[in-house]
Design a protein around this motif. Sequence first.
Motif, PDB file in Angstrom:
ATOM      1  N   LEU A  28      38.459  -2.799  55.353  1.00 19.99           N
ATOM      2  CA  LEU A  28      37.445  -1.903  55.893  1.00 19.99           C
ATOM      3  C   LEU A  28      38.047  -0.514  56.079  1.00 19.99           C
ATOM      4  CD1 LEU A  28      34.494  -1.861  56.929  1.00 19.99           C
ATOM      5  CD2 LEU A  28      35.427  -2.186  59.220  1.00 19.99           C
ATOM      6  N   ALA A  29      37.465   0.484  55.422  1.00 17.77           N
ATOM      7  CA  ALA A  29      38.012   1.838  55.494  1.00 17.77           C
ATOM      8  C   ALA A  29      36.898   2.838  55.223  1.00 17.77           C
ATOM      9  CB  ALA A  29      39.144   2.007  54.472  1.00 17.77           C
ATOM     10  N   GLY A  30      37.222   4.121  55.395  1.00 15.75           N
ATOM     11  CA  GLY A  30      36.299   5.186  55.043  1.00 15.75           C
ATOM     12  C   GLY A  30      35.020   5.167  55.854  1.00 15.75           C
ATOM     13  N   ASP A  37      32.806   1.640  63.787  1.00 17.95           N
ATOM     14  CA  ASP A  37      33.382   2.187  65.018  1.00 17.95           C
ATOM     15  C   ASP A  37      32.300   2.858  65.872  1.00 17.95           C
ATOM     16  OD1 ASP A  37      35.958   1.364  64.451  1.00 17.95           O
ATOM     17  OD2 ASP A  37      36.541   3.263  63.517  1.00 17.95           O
ATOM     18  N   GLN A  38      31.381   3.559  65.228  1.00 13.84           N
ATOM     19  CA  GLN A  38      30.326   4.255  65.960  1.00 13.84           C
ATOM     20  C   GLN A  38      29.345   3.290  66.609  1.00 13.84           C
ATOM     21  OE1 GLN A  38      28.805   6.850  62.897  1.00 13.84           O
ATOM     22  NE2 GLN A  38      30.152   8.544  63.492  1.00 13.84           N
ATOM     23  N   ILE A  39      28.981   2.224  65.899  1.00 18.25           N
ATOM     24  CA  ILE A  39      27.979   1.322  66.471  1.00 18.25           C
ATOM     25  C   ILE A  39      28.547   0.444  67.580  1.00 18.25           C
ATOM     26  CG2 ILE A  39      26.599   1.310  64.369  1.00 18.25           C
ATOM     27  CD1 ILE A  39      27.697  -1.409  63.694  1.00 18.25           C
ATOM     28  N   TYR A  62      36.878  -7.366  61.356  1.00 21.48           N
ATOM     29  CA  TYR A  62      37.272  -6.115  61.993  1.00 21.48           C
ATOM     30  C   TYR A  62      36.709  -6.025  63.411  1.00 21.48           C
ATOM     31  CZ  TYR A  62      37.665  -1.124  62.994  1.00 21.48           C
ATOM     32  OH  TYR A  62      37.946   0.084  63.591  1.00 21.48           O
ATOM     33  N   ILE A  63      35.444  -6.398  63.572  1.00 24.53           N
ATOM     34  CA  ILE A  63      34.823  -6.348  64.897  1.00 24.53           C
ATOM     35  C   ILE A  63      35.509  -7.332  65.843  1.00 24.53           C
ATOM     36  CG2 ILE A  63      32.680  -6.763  66.173  1.00 24.53           C
ATOM     37  CD1 ILE A  63      31.182  -5.807  63.656  1.00 24.53           C
ATOM     38  N   TYR A  68      35.639  -8.320  70.193  1.00 29.94           N
ATOM     39  CA  TYR A  68      34.272  -8.797  70.374  1.00 29.94           C
ATOM     40  C   TYR A  68      34.067 -10.160  69.698  1.00 29.94           C
ATOM     41  CZ  TYR A  68      33.143  -3.993  71.732  1.00 29.94           C
ATOM     42  OH  TYR A  68      33.102  -2.782  72.361  1.00 29.94           O
ATOM     43  N   ALA A  69      33.163 -10.943  70.267  1.00 27.96           N
ATOM     44  CA  ALA A  69      32.753 -12.192  69.636  1.00 27.96           C
ATOM     45  C   ALA A  69      31.549 -11.908  68.746  1.00 27.96           C
ATOM     46  CB  ALA A  69      32.388 -13.228  70.693  1.00 27.96           C
ATOM     47  N   VAL A  70      31.614 -12.369  67.509  1.00 32.03           N
ATOM     48  CA  VAL A  70      30.551 -12.113  66.539  1.00 32.03           C
ATOM     49  C   VAL A  70      30.033 -13.436  66.001  1.00 32.03           C
ATOM     50  CG1 VAL A  70      29.898 -10.895  64.437  1.00 32.03           C
ATOM     51  CG2 VAL A  70      31.792 -10.037  65.831  1.00 32.03           C
ATOM     52  N   LEU A  71      28.722 -13.630  66.042  1.00 33.46           N
ATOM     53  CA  LEU A  71      28.118 -14.755  65.348  1.00 33.46           C
ATOM     54  C   LEU A  71      27.744 -14.270  63.953  1.00 33.46           C
ATOM     55  CD1 LEU A  71      27.005 -17.606  65.137  1.00 33.46           C
ATOM     56  CD2 LEU A  71      24.862 -16.786  66.148  1.00 33.46           C
TER      57      LEU A  71
END
Length: 210
Positions: A28-30, A37-39, A62-63, A68-71
Amino acid sequence: MTSCSNRTTLSSYAAKFRQYGERSTQTLAGASKTWIDQILIGLEPDAAIFEMGTAHGRDAAYIAARGYAVLCSDAVPEFVAELLAKGVPAIVFDLLTDPFERQYDLILANAVLLHFTDAQFDHALLKTVGALSAGGRFAFTLKAGQGSEWSNAKIDAPRYFRYWSRDELIERFDAHGLRDFTIDAVTTDRAHAEWIYVTVRRPAAGTGGA
């Protein structure tokens, strides 16, 4: 709300899911990293986050690394099986046909809604905003351009694409009474360089609006 175009597109992903991973960047880049990062700004550590169209899990990883926990979810079972095999929480979920089981603080869909027809886009937009908690955000990306087409690029199998402009999106949001949103047109190093990064927010409790 499903259609022949959507079924064909999903079938192509299912048949070529390994090829899709091999031909997609795993770092993940650019602009994509900046978007995520913003959201994430302002989200509590225990925020409820749901990703649609997770595929091989790059964005979710990445998140998760940010604490953070992501489903995760995907409409293609082959992607979900791969995620589960890696120990990633994931479910089979088709935005056009499956109900949300709860409300979320953040729902994200990177390169998902660009496969939908206009009617499907409207359905998906309103359905997802309705699944946000008060003050929650729906973040998604689209390819910038005009019209629609079928393409065999990248995975050597047909996928439907609907291209969008900033003005079209603003008109769509206004028609649905959505007032709190950001639309950023960006140039990337992807094969299709011009993308649109969108965040739609559900008003916080007591603030009114759609």
